[in-house]
Scaffold this active site. Structure first.
Site, PDB file in Angstrom:
ATOM      1  CG  ASP A 139      -2.393   0.516   0.780  1.00 12.91           C
ATOM      2  OD1 ASP A 139      -2.356   1.834   0.387  1.00 12.91           O
ATOM      3  OD2 ASP A 139      -3.259  -0.046   0.965  1.00 12.91           O
ATOM      4  CG  HIS A 185      -4.436   2.141  -2.078  1.00 11.75           C
ATOM      5  ND1 HIS A 185      -4.580   2.683  -0.729  1.00 11.75           N
ATOM      6  CD2 HIS A 185      -5.705   2.146  -2.576  1.00 11.75           C
ATOM      7  CE1 HIS A 185      -5.665   2.991  -0.601  1.00 11.75           C
ATOM      8  NE2 HIS A 185      -6.473   2.812  -1.605  1.00 11.75           N
ATOM      9  CD  GLU A 188     -10.205   3.918  -1.232  1.00  8.43           C
ATOM     10  OE1 GLU A 188     -10.978   4.254  -0.360  1.00  8.43           O
ATOM     11  OE2 GLU A 188      -8.852   3.379  -0.690  1.00  8.43           O
TER      12      GLU A 188
HETATM   13  C1  ACM Z   1     -11.079  -0.721   0.257  1.00 11.02           C
HETATM   14  O1  ACM Z   1     -11.639  -0.481   1.364  1.00 11.02           O
HETATM   15  N1  ACM Z   1     -10.317   0.526  -0.248  1.00 11.02           N
HETATM   16  C2  ACM Z   1     -11.045  -1.884  -0.505  1.00 11.02           C
END
Ligand code: ACM
Length: 456
Positions: free
Chosen positions: A135, A204, A266
């Protein structure tokens, strides 16, 4: 003696019979034609016969025996003297995918802690560990060809303390070698748990960008010390694609899972090139004989191969995914995000997210039904869980409630579940050394960090 009524998750059917069986006792294991992962446990005064569909069925039959042997069986597995009730248990799972995500990127968990987590999943008849390995805040997967991913990307100088924005000034890091991960995979397989690894792209990914800035558009990056959604994305060009194909190839060498997760969530500011980048990596996994898994944002990508979609933003995404021909794992944040707070009490530690009480989690019922629904998954994100004790606190006993959603068919009645959990299952968790949230609220040492007189 523990009665059949104490089993958690609840089995398909139980037929009690008179008498008891001394424990330990011989267990004859016999192959039988039963539903996948199923078992039939016959306990008589002369011993135990366990009919199993497959290796997983044997694991689950033995877990049921362990529960019947009483909490002391959780202290010294298999050796606690006592007696079992006589009767027959017939059992098989409701869903094929009974998952839990563990985020080891935001806060690293040692190999021993991951192995323990696997044990706890198996004790609840859960069978997928979705291991979130990378991440913005850390890269935990050693790739010998690209050593900076872990030598640089595995470490950060500080972390945001809570959700308030202040930094704690405490360095954090760690990573798993290939051998560590192979050990985790093998240990999990013995317990019928599949480890589904996740490398999150194209967002991420700041830890990877810090290690190799040429993967992105800027000249340098730092492993992120904040929580939230970063706007730094991988550059969706051929050389970044080639880099990640190699990273995923190494991942495939280590993880035999038929499903491999590539994130896709995201990505503010993502372009069509980013979407095409994700699609081509998904195709790469397909070409290697695996099924890619992505979060539901990837449904906006045209031309995706059939995937497994983790429906996390809401229930509707899962319905949309199924209509588009994908398999679906339901893991909506409105219901099964275990990093979210479990009570409104001011003593709850770092009470982020939405309120998900034990009862809420127990009541979860996926909106999607039918053949596209592979199952359900709870999610343990760890921005605010910086120790295994904090992971225990947020995960349990809500994961015990979730296990019954995932395993047991038929109606669920919280009024029946709660005393079963309190009187029979929490003592098992105690014996396993799980520092769960007590039903009536946190112990003083589990309360909100930063309150004067309380440990941080
Ligand atoms: C997530 O909670 N961004 C998969």
């Amino acid at each position: 003696m523990t009665s059949f009524a104490a089993l958690l998750p609840r089995p398909v059917s139980v037929t009690p019979a008179p008498g008891t069986c001394p424990w330990p006792s011989t267990v004859d294991v016999r192959a039988a034609s039963l539903p996948p992962e199923g078992y039939r446990l016959e306990i008589s005064p002369s011993g135990v016969v366990l009919h199993v569909a497959d290796a997983a069925g044997e694991v689950y039959g033995r877990e049921t025996l362990r529960q019947l042997a009483g909490p002391s069986a959780f202290r010294v597995a298999g050796f606690a003297p006592g007696e079992l009730p006589c009767g027959v248990v017939e059992d098989h799972p409701r869903f094929a995918w009974r998952g839990c995500l563990l985020d080891v990127a935001r806060h690293f968990r040692t190999k021993a802690e991951v192995l323990r987590f696997v044990d706890l999943l198996a004790a609840h008849k859960l069978n997928v560990l979705n291991l979130h390995l990378t991440d913005d805040q850390g890269w935990r997967f050693e790739v010998p060809e690209f050593p900076r991913l872990t030598s640089v990307g595995g470490w950060r100088p500080s972390s945001m303390a809570g959700s308030g924005g202040a930094q704690d000034g405490r360095p954090h890091g760690g990573f798993y070698t290939g051998d560590d991960l192979r050990e985790i995979v093998a240990y999990a397989a013995e317990r019928a748990v599949t480890v589904v690894p996740e490398i999150d792209i194209p967002g991420h990914a700041r830890a990877a960008l810090a290690a190799y800035p040429s993967l992105g558009a800027e000249s340098s990056y730092e492993v992120w010390t904040a929580w939230g959604i970063s706007t730094s994305l991988l550059s969706p060009n051929e050389s970044t694609l080639d880099f990640f194909r190699r990273v995923f190839d190494h991942l495939l060498d280590i993880f035999p899972s038929p499903v491999i997760a590539l994130g896709g969530d995201e990505t503010p500011g993502a372009t069509d090139d980013h979407r095409e980048f994700v699609r081509r990596l998904a195709e790469h996994l397909v070409a290697r004989g695996r099924t890619p898994m992505g979060w539901d944002e990837v449904l906006d990508i045209p031309g995706l191969p059939p995937m497994v979609i983790g429906s996390w933003r809401n229930e509707a995404a899962g319905l949309r995914a199924a209509e588009a021909g994908h398999d679906v794992v339901m893991c909506p944040e409105q219901h099964v995000y275990l990093d979210h707070r479990q009570a409104e009490h001011p003593d709850e530690p770092i009470p982020v997210g939405m309120l998900h009480t034990l009862e809420d989690v127990y009541a979860y019922e996926p909106a999607l039904t039918g053949p596209r629904l592979r199952g359900v998954q709870a999610q343990v994100w760890t921005e605010h869980l910086d120790s295994v004790r904090r992971v225990d606190y947020m995960t349990f006993p809500r994961l015990s409630a979730f296990a019954e959603v995932a395993w047991s068919s038929g109606n669920r009645d919280y009024a029946e579940f709660l005393p079963r959990l309190r009187d029979h299952h929490l003592p098992r968790l105690d014996a396993l050394g799980v520092e769960y949230r007590p039903l009536d609220g946190p112990y003083p040492w589990q309360t909100r960090p930063g309150v004067p007189g309380r440990p941080r």
